[in-house]
Design a protein around this motif. Structure first.
Motif, PDB file in Angstrom:
ATOM      1  N   PRO A 153       0.828  -1.204   0.000  1.00 27.69           N
ATOM      2  CA  PRO A 153       0.000   0.000   0.000  1.00 27.69           C
ATOM      3  C   PRO A 153       0.867   1.262   0.000  1.00 27.69           C
ATOM      4  O   PRO A 153       1.904   1.330   0.665  1.00 27.69           O
ATOM      5  CB  PRO A 153      -0.730  -0.120   1.339  1.00 27.69           C
ATOM      6  N   ASP A 154       0.418   2.271  -0.743  1.00 28.84           N
ATOM      7  CA  ASP A 154       1.098   3.562  -0.799  1.00 28.84           C
ATOM      8  C   ASP A 154       0.024   4.641  -0.656  1.00 28.84           C
ATOM      9  O   ASP A 154      -0.432   5.225  -1.639  1.00 28.84           O
ATOM     10  CB  ASP A 154       1.859   3.710  -2.109  1.00 28.84           C
ATOM     11  N   ILE A 155      -0.372   4.891   0.565  1.00 30.02           N
ATOM     12  CA  ILE A 155      -1.491   5.794   0.834  1.00 30.02           C
ATOM     13  C   ILE A 155      -1.133   7.234   0.472  1.00 30.02           C
ATOM     14  O   ILE A 155      -1.967   7.993  -0.027  1.00 30.02           O
ATOM     15  CB  ILE A 155      -1.914   5.715   2.320  1.00 30.02           C
ATOM     16  N   GLY A 156       0.127   7.619   0.712  1.00 30.79           N
ATOM     17  CA  GLY A 156       0.549   8.991   0.416  1.00 30.79           C
ATOM     18  C   GLY A 156       0.422   9.331  -1.053  1.00 30.79           C
ATOM     19  O   GLY A 156      -0.140  10.377  -1.417  1.00 30.79           O
ATOM     20  N   THR A 157       0.929   8.454  -1.906  1.00 32.58           N
ATOM     21  CA  THR A 157       0.842   8.688  -3.347  1.00 32.58           C
ATOM     22  C   THR A 157      -0.600   8.643  -3.825  1.00 32.58           C
ATOM     23  O   THR A 157      -1.013   9.439  -4.673  1.00 32.58           O
ATOM     24  CB  THR A 157       1.682   7.645  -4.119  1.00 32.58           C
ATOM     25  N   ALA A 158      -1.390   7.724  -3.276  1.00 34.77           N
ATOM     26  CA  ALA A 158      -2.817   7.649  -3.642  1.00 34.77           C
ATOM     27  C   ALA A 158      -3.533   8.943  -3.277  1.00 34.77           C
ATOM     28  O   ALA A 158      -4.360   9.436  -4.057  1.00 34.77           O
ATOM     29  CB  ALA A 158      -3.467   6.455  -2.946  1.00 34.77           C
ATOM     30  N   ALA A 159      -3.211   9.501  -2.116  1.00 34.48           N
ATOM     31  CA  ALA A 159      -3.845  10.759  -1.698  1.00 34.48           C
ATOM     32  C   ALA A 159      -3.472  11.899  -2.635  1.00 34.48           C
ATOM     33  O   ALA A 159      -4.317  12.731  -2.995  1.00 34.48           O
ATOM     34  CB  ALA A 159      -3.432  11.099  -0.268  1.00 34.48           C
ATOM     35  N   ILE A 160      -2.210  11.934  -3.066  1.00 38.55           N
ATOM     36  CA  ILE A 160      -1.763  12.983  -3.988  1.00 38.55           C
ATOM     37  C   ILE A 160      -2.473  12.851  -5.327  1.00 38.55           C
ATOM     38  O   ILE A 160      -2.944  13.843  -5.903  1.00 38.55           O
ATOM     39  CB  ILE A 160      -0.236  12.914  -4.170  1.00 38.55           C
ATOM     40  N   ILE A 161      -2.567  11.638  -5.850  1.00 38.15           N
ATOM     41  CA  ILE A 161      -3.248  11.420  -7.122  1.00 38.15           C
ATOM     42  C   ILE A 161      -4.725  11.803  -7.016  1.00 38.15           C
ATOM     43  O   ILE A 161      -5.302  12.397  -7.942  1.00 38.15           O
ATOM     44  CB  ILE A 161      -3.095   9.951  -7.569  1.00 38.15           C
TER      45      ILE A 161
END
Length: 395
Positions: A160-168
């Protein structure tokens, strides 16, 4: 030839290159001790970043030359590549920091989620520019592109990469908002998005993520564990004062601060170059974002305008998330500072996107210099002028 060179936006050439060059200096300063501890040469991380910079500079040059409208013809392969890479990394990818987000091929490490950012920007800008004539129709004009967006976000969350998902997610919101969507449709999307978040949050809650929130908002409750890295960041920022301790003089990089050359590089900048250094870096990042938004406003082509908005949002949101993490305003998510932090995938995508933005700026400047003659304008364009008593009036 000289005129073609003058058409480029030199602010968007000089500023990213200066930031990347400054970043390499700070990467060397922040990582030399870490590299030696890991039994590498002190310049190990610097050399790797320089190699990526050469590749990124090539991407910048190529995309600044290629007409940005060409990407509209490549939407299908772009989407297929994004999905293929994101599915592939879940199956064959390598795991770092508890996230299966990387392809490691010998000395090269590639993060597909970084490529997905730019690819999704191109996709959303292209699709919503084609739907301008019926953008007010929710199910026909607004909803369809969001299906692919949700799939891409889901694949990144699974890493999981929550930070990148939030940015996208925030980038997608900026493009959708700029596309001319009706306010009631925007509120509907916010409502649906909020419900989806509430439904998915329980499955995403882990002890590690709880500790990140605790470390961000209550660091002194557990200074030896959850809050340790943020406290070290505070110490670095506080020690820098106005002019800093001097380049190379950071204490926190000596094993105290987590990832001093990536996530927390701004804390090292604050410690070594002080508040003045931070202001300069933030000012340069803000210059890129604001210049991109000005270009978006001036661009008469909807695809170019939305593409410029998306690229500006990518730089701005990523910078805000990184700065929020080192200051305790947001949980630590592992998001690099654009152009400055160590990370080849991020630098490559950022510089490539700057080339695209420069090509849009070139198109805008060319249109400003070559106005359409009155006798070649369409009737709809001429309708702004009426003639009464031999005088020209502008409505």
């Amino acid at each position: 030839m000289l005129q073609k060179i003058k058409d480029y936006d030199f602010t968007l050439i000089i500023t990213p290159i200066l930031l990347a060059a400054f970043g390499m200096v700070m990467i060397y300063s922040a990582s030399m001790v870490l590299a030696v501890v890991e039994e590498h040469e002190s310049s190990y991380y610097l050399v790797k970043q320089m190699q990526w910079f050469v590749l990124a500079l090539g991407g910048f040059i190529v995309t600044s030359i290629i007409p940005y409208k060409m990407y509209q013809k490549l939407i299908k392969p772009i989407v297929l590549i994004i999905v293929f890479l994101l599915v592939g990394v879940l199956i064959f990818g390598n795991t770092f920091n508890n996230a299966q987000s990387w392809f490691v091929l010998g000395p090269i490490s590639l993060q597909p989620a970084e490529i997905a950012k730019l690819g999704l920007i191109i996709y959303l800008a292209s699709i919503y520019s084609k739907k301008q004539s019926y953008i007010n129709e929710f199910y026909r004009g607004v909803l369809p592109p969001l299906v692919l967006t949700a799939i891409i976000l889901g694949l990144i969350v699974l890493q999981p990469d929550i930070g990148t998902a939030a940015i996208i997610f925030l980038i997608a919101c900026s493009i959708i908002f700029s596309s001319g969507i009706q306010f009631k449709h925007l509120m509907l999307l916010v409502l649906v998005g909020s419900l989806l978040v509430l439904l998915t949050v329980p499955s995403l809650i882990t002890d590690e993520r709880i500790s990140r929130f605790a470390g961000a908002y209550q660091p002194f409750e557990d200074p030896g564990d959850d809050g340790y890295h943020l406290i070290q960041s505070y110490l670095a920022i506080g020690a820098g004062d106005l002019f800093g301790e001097g380049l190379g003089q950071s204490v926190q990089k000596l094993g105290y601060l987590l990832e001093p050359h990536t996530d927390f590089i701004m804390a090292i900048i604050a410690e070594e170059l002080g508040f003045l250094g931070v202001v300069i870096v933030v000012g340069m990042l803000a210059t890129i974002v604001l210049r991109g938004l000005v270009i978006a406003k001036k661009c008469t082509d909807s695809f170019g305008s939305l593409l410029a908005v998306g690229i500006s949002a990518m730089v701005g949101t990523q910078a805000l998330v990184n700065l929020g993490a080192i200051s305790g305003m947001l949980p630590i998510t592992g998001v690099p500072l654009p152009f400055v932090s160590y990370g080849g995938s991020s630098l490559l995508v950022m510089m490539t996107s700057m080339g695209m933005l420069n090509n849009i700026a070139k198109s805008v400047k060319k249109n400003d210099q070559d106005p359409v003659p009155v006798h070649k304008q369409k009737d709809s364009e001429k309708s702004d002028f009426t003639f009464e008593g031999g005088k020209t009036w502008v409505r």
